[in-house]
Structures are given as structure tokens and as C-alpha cells.
Design an enzyme around this catalytic site. Structure first.
Site, mmCIF file in Angstrom:
data_model
loop_
_atom_site.group_PDB
_atom_site.id
_atom_site.type_symbol
_atom_site.label_atom_id
_atom_site.label_comp_id
_atom_site.label_asym_id
_atom_site.label_seq_id
_atom_site.Cartn_x
_atom_site.Cartn_y
_atom_site.Cartn_z
ATOM 1 N N LYS A 1 15.699 -32.316 20.696
ATOM 2 C CA LYS A 1 16.917 -32.030 20.829
ATOM 3 C C LYS A 1 17.388 -31.807 22.477
ATOM 4 C CE LYS A 1 20.745 -30.419 19.093
ATOM 5 N NZ LYS A 1 21.260 -30.964 17.629
ATOM 6 N N GLY B 1 -4.145 -26.401 12.403
ATOM 7 C CA GLY B 1 -4.122 -26.847 10.804
ATOM 8 C C GLY B 1 -4.460 -25.555 10.156
ATOM 9 N N CYS C 1 -7.464 -25.687 18.018
ATOM 10 C CA CYS C 1 -7.836 -24.903 17.035
ATOM 11 C C CYS C 1 -8.540 -25.680 15.812
ATOM 12 C CB CYS C 1 -6.496 -24.215 16.555
ATOM 13 S SG CYS C 1 -6.769 -22.955 15.397
ATOM 14 N N TYR C 2 -7.787 -25.794 14.698
ATOM 15 C CA TYR C 2 -8.529 -26.741 13.578
ATOM 16 C C TYR C 2 -8.943 -28.124 14.429
ATOM 17 C CZ TYR C 2 -9.380 -29.430 9.477
ATOM 18 O OH TYR C 2 -9.912 -30.308 8.432
ATOM 19 N N GLU D 1 -0.405 -24.416 23.605
ATOM 20 C CA GLU D 1 1.193 -25.075 23.614
ATOM 21 C C GLU D 1 2.091 -23.809 23.341
ATOM 22 O OE1 GLU D 1 -1.031 -25.393 21.253
ATOM 23 O OE2 GLU D 1 -0.462 -25.311 19.332
ATOM 24 N N ASP E 1 23.979 -34.706 18.485
ATOM 25 C CA ASP E 1 23.230 -35.727 17.957
ATOM 26 C C ASP E 1 23.906 -37.144 17.510
ATOM 27 O OD1 ASP E 1 21.188 -34.020 18.056
ATOM 28 O OD2 ASP E 1 21.090 -33.708 15.809
ATOM 29 N N HIS F 1 -4.395 -21.626 21.172
ATOM 30 C CA HIS F 1 -3.165 -22.756 21.296
ATOM 31 C C HIS F 1 -2.675 -22.567 22.771
ATOM 32 C CE1 HIS F 1 -2.860 -23.288 16.977
ATOM 33 N NE2 HIS F 1 -3.511 -22.301 16.978
#
Ligand code: XMP
Length: 512
Positions: free
Chosen positions: A368, A54, A81-82, A173, A229, A171
């Protein structure tokens, strides 16, 4: 669904990525605002919690915080992180702003790991991580130990292995973190004991069951654009409630070659009421003489709603209006806001105009790539499922200037050649989106013995992760040559082919 991870969102820019990575590991997860109350968190029965990054500082007056109760749930926590700083701060450590630029870290950072920690199990002792933080942990909380360090950050990762609390300053990710996915896998499997059995097959059967329960004997209306979608949404609903579903497919005459027929045939064998409205004359009529891009978009949007409204009025009252909203839309439009009715890009503002009781969004928890997977699972044709993004206003924003039948004919033919050649060259996956556009420039050429004065077609191919920025794709000259030759030879009205080598920004993906 027993195996799930809850991601608590502190406003970081990579939150969606964390969720995607977790799902890619076969573990179901949801992203909730960090303000979620402990009762709801408990009833979600998470196998583990992840605190995201964040932009804030844990000491700021309105610093995003978390319910105290999460620390006594008895489930593992991974703070990123945050999230890591918050974990340290709340459990008695000390977080301070970096005093110097050297303690502030941004970018790829050589990091050394303690591989005896479950989080870094079976990983090399040193690798690159992606750091992006101003604050750092000056003192770690009691019961924790340091499990990674970098030159500027002696406490780059911490762990209280007894309580199964982990914090990383970097991070995992982000792809730049060399072994990030393996670290997440270690957290999910070695620490949380997740099974990794989340699949589209299980999602499909659960979604069908839940939709049946909710819809009962009611009637459902869906505006089908032919995009991924709405198509997957239609296939899922048709499996759940069959002919209680009516799909209205407004063919605005601005689709690509054979696209309308492809959409129709994809749904031909399915149990549902499929209404194809050929409104091309109407749209082209209203677009006559219009050259201004925003005006074109506005006309198409309004006309779309009008046609849809007319068709749905013929059906009488419907109980549910279905929309193909997907998870990134939900996350971006404010988390946990189940009541927020998103006016969808292709059908902007529909809910205001149509008489219905409730909105259904059966894909609202899927990313997606998961929607595509579900589409395959439901037996939709690959051409539809792997379709590139195609803008709601269709070819109207790829014909620069006034839209006419003649220009659409030229564009459709040129675009079909480009897409065919890309596919044949096996380059379909090299670009996130590729298409032809018709410029409003005509120029002199020589064809056979004669002079020509014809249009220039522009080819565009971009690669991007998020469509906010995009790079032009370095397509092979041989391919460009083949496409150019074919277009000029096979499409009357074109004597020049240009390849667009601008990125976004400063350009956009589309031309108008
Ligand atoms: P731009 O041109 O803004 O495009 O760089 C980014 C992505 O958005 C798509 N796009 C649209 N999609 N309705 C849509 O549904 C629209 O009006 C629209 N305009 C752009 C574009 O195709 C690209 O994928």
C-alpha cells in the site's frame, strides 16, 4: 532488475512484514511459496534468499520444506525462526521441541550478540529481540558458529560465514526487535551486497514499458472507485496507453463531500477516456426502506455491477479488464497463483459479467505505501494518494438504518467538519481512519430558546496496522470540543455529538 531478494514463505504470520522491511531498505523482493522449484528460483537470479517463519515443526510429517538446490546456489541465506530451524535441520544440525516452558520463548527477550558477525555489525552487544518459537536448535550444523544467545536459548542465532548462511530464532522484521531493521540491512547490504536502488521511479518506467508491450493496440477497461489503488492503477495505465484506457467511475451517491468531483478533476488533465456515471438516484431508489446492514451491502454490490455492466456494454468488446489488486491481496489469496482472479472488494464479481479477454493487475507486486508513492510519482493529488480507506458501500454503512438524501446531507456536512478539523490540528496522521457516522437516534436538546429533537452524530477515529484489530484514538478534548461545537452549530438536524471509545474487537471500525 538485477538486485533482488527472494523470500521463501513457510506460512509464518510475519511474511508480509519481512517483504515490506526489505523493500523499505530500497531492495526489491518477492515472496514465493517455499515449494518453488529450483529452476524458477535460479532464473529469478536472487542476490539472497530469506526463509520465513512458519507455524510448523521441521520434524512434522508434512513439514514445509525447500528444494535441496537452494543450498548450492552460492547466494546468501537468512533463515528466520522456522526458516532458521529448517536451515539447521537440513544442514546437519539438530532441532528439538523445547522440553520445558523455559526453553520455549515468546515475546521480548534480552539477547546477546557477537558483533564481529556481518549480521550484527555495528550493533550493541545486547538488545531486545522478539522471540516466538517452541522448537529450538539443540546442535548447530558443522561449519556454523553461534552468533547470538539468550537466557533460554544458547543458540539464538547461527552463521556459516563462508557460505554466507545465517539463521536467527527471533524475528528481526517485527518492530519489537530493537535493531531488527539494522540486522536486515546488514544482511541485504553487508552480506548480499545489494545496492538498495529500488525506487518507484524505476518501477514506474518498467511498468509502463511492460504494459505497453502487453497491451499493444488493445483496449483496457477499469472500474475506478476513487480509492487509492484504482486511482493509481488508472494513472499508470493512462501513462502507458493513453486513450486506449477507459475508466468507468460509478458515482453511487454515497460518496463523501465533493468526493466525486475531486476524483473527476484528478483525472481531468490526463489522457484517458473518463466516464462518470451519476447513478445516485438508482442506488438511493433501491435502498429506500432498507435498514438491514447486510441487505444494504448486497444491494449496493449488485447495483454497482449492473451499472458497470451497462456502461461497458456500450463500449463493445474490451481486451483487458484492469484491477487495482495489490500485493497483500496476492499474498493472502495464495502465493504464486497468478491465474487467481480476485474479485475485488469494491467491484466484487465483476469479471463474470464483463466481456473481456484478460485481466491486468499492474499493482499486484506493490504494498500500500508503495502504491501511494507511485501515485505521487505519477502526479496524482496528495488528497487522493493519502486517502484513508473508504468502504465500497460508502456512506450507506455509516448511516445507521434507512439511507435518505436528508441523512446523507447531514452526514456529509458533519464528516467534512471532522476531517477538516483533524487536518487543521495536524492530527491526520494520528489515526489510520477517522470519520463521522449518523446514528438513528434522535434526542431532545435545547437550541436558543427552543426545544430540538434531532440526530446524534458519532465520531470515530481508530489506529491500526492491519484493520483486523484497532484501538480508538485518544483525541485531544479541545479538538473534540471544537468539532462538536461546529457540527451542532453548522449542521441543521444535529443536536448531539458522541465520540466512540470502543476498540475492535469487540466493535468493528464501521458501524454496519
Ligand atoms: P470493519 O468495519 O470490518 O472495517 O472493522 C475494517 C476496514 O475495512 C473497511 N471496510 C470495507 N471496505 N468494502 C470495502 O472496500 C466494504 O464493504 C467494507 N467494510 C469495511 C473499513 O472502512 C475499515 O477500513
Amino acid at each position: 532488475m538485477a538486485q533482488r531478494i527472494l523470500i521463501l514463505d513457510f506460512g509464518g504470520q510475519y511474511d508480509q512484514l519481512i517483504a515490506r522491511r526489505v523493500r523499505e531498505c530500497g531492495v526489491y523482493c518477492e515472496v514465493w511459496p517455499c515449494t518453488a522449484d529450483i529452476g524458477s528460483i535460479r532464473s529469478f537470479r536472487p542476490k539472497g534468499l530469506i526463509f520465513t517463519g512458519g507455524p510448523g515443526s521441521v520434524y512434522a510429517p508434512d513439514a514445509p520444506d525447500v528444494d535441496e538446490g537452494v543450498f548450492s546456489l552460492g547466494v546468501p541465506i537468512l533463515g528466520i525462526c522456522y526458516g532458521c530451524q529448517l536451515l539447521a535441520h537440513r544442514l546437519g544440525g539438530e532441532v528439538t521441541p523445547a522440553q520445558s516452558d523455559t526453553a520455549r520463548e515468546y515475546g521480548k527477550t534480552e539477547t546477546v550478540f557477537r558483533t564481529d558477525s556481518a549480521l550484527f555489525r555495528e550493533l550493541p552487544e545486547q538488545s531486545v529481540t522478539w522471540m516466538s518459537h517452541g522448537d529450538y536448535m539443540a546442535h548447530i550444523p558443522e561449519g556454523f558458529r553461534v552468533i547470538a544467545r539468550s537466557a533460554a536459548c544458547p543458540n539464538a542465532a547461527i552463521a556459516d560465514e563462508e557460505r554466507r548462511f545465517y539463521g536467527v530464532q527471533f524475528h528481526p522484521e517485527v518492530r519489537h526487535t530493537q535493531f531488527g531493521t539494522q540486522m536486515l540491512r546488514n544482511f541485504l547490504f553487508a552480506v548480499c551486497g545489494a545496492a538498495g536502488d529500488w525506487s518507484m521511479e524505476s518501477y514506474r518506467s518498467r511498468a509502463v514499458r511492460e504494459l505497453r508491450q502487453k497491451i499493444g493496440g488493445g483496449r483496457v477497461l477499469l472500474a475506478l472507485s476513487g480509492g487509492v489503488d484504482s486511482s493509481v492503477c488508472a494513472a499508470l495505465l493512462s501513462e502507458a496507453v493513453g486513450r486506449q484506457l477507459t475508466c468507468v467511475f460509478v458515482d453511487h451517491g454515497l460518496l463523501r463531500q465533493d468526493e466525486g468531483d475531486q476524483v473527476e478533476s484528478a483525472f481531468a488533465g490526463r489522457e484517458l477516456d473518463f466516464i462518470r456515471v451519476d447513478a445516485s438516484r438508482r442506488f438511493l431508489g433501491r435502498l429506500q426502506g432498507v435498514t438491514e446492514p447486510e441487505k444494504k451491502r448486497k444491494i449496493i454490490g449488485e447495483e454497482f455491477i449492473r451499472v458497470f455492466e451497462e456502461e461497458s456494454r456500450k463500449l463493445g468488446t474490451v481486451d483487458f479488464l484492469a484491477q487495482g489488486t495489490i500485493y497483500p491481496d496476492v499474498i493472502e489469496s495464495g502465493l504464486g497463483s497468478a491465474a487467481v482472479i480476485k474479485s475485488h472488494h469494491n467491484v466484487g464479481g465483476l469479471p463474470d459479467y464483463v466481456n473481456f479477454k484478460e485481466i491486468l493487475e499492474p499493482l499486484r507486486l506493490l504494498f500500500k505505501d508503495e502504491v501511494r508513492q507511485l501515485g505521487r510519482e505519477l502526479g496524482l493529488p496528495e488528497a487522493l494518494v493519502s486517502r484513508q480507506p473508504f468502504p465500497g458501500p460508502g456512506l450507506a454503512i455509516r448511516v445507521i438504518g434507512e439511507v435518505t438524501e436528508e441523512k446523507l446531507r447531514i452526514l456529509r456536512a458533519a464528516d467534512a467538519i471532522f476531517r477538516r478539523e483533524m487536518a487543521d490540528a495536524g492530527l491526520g496522521a494520528a489515526a489510520s481512519q477517522y470519520f463521522a457516522a449518523l446514528t438513528n437516534m434522535r434526542s431532545v436538546g435545547v437550541m436558543g430558546d427552543g426545544r430540538s429533537y434531532d440526530y446524534a452524530v458519532a465520531l470515530r477515529a481508530v489506529s491500526t496496522d492491519d484493520f483486523m484489530t484497532a484501538d480508538w484514538v485518544r483525541l485531544p478534548y479541545e479538538l473534540l470540543d471544537r468539532v462538536s461545537t461546529r457540527i451542532v452549530n453548522e449542521v441543521p438536524g444535529v443536536n448531539r455529538v458522541l465520540y466512540d471509545i470502543t476498540s475492535k474487537p469487540p466493535s468493528t471500525v464501521e458501524y454496519e
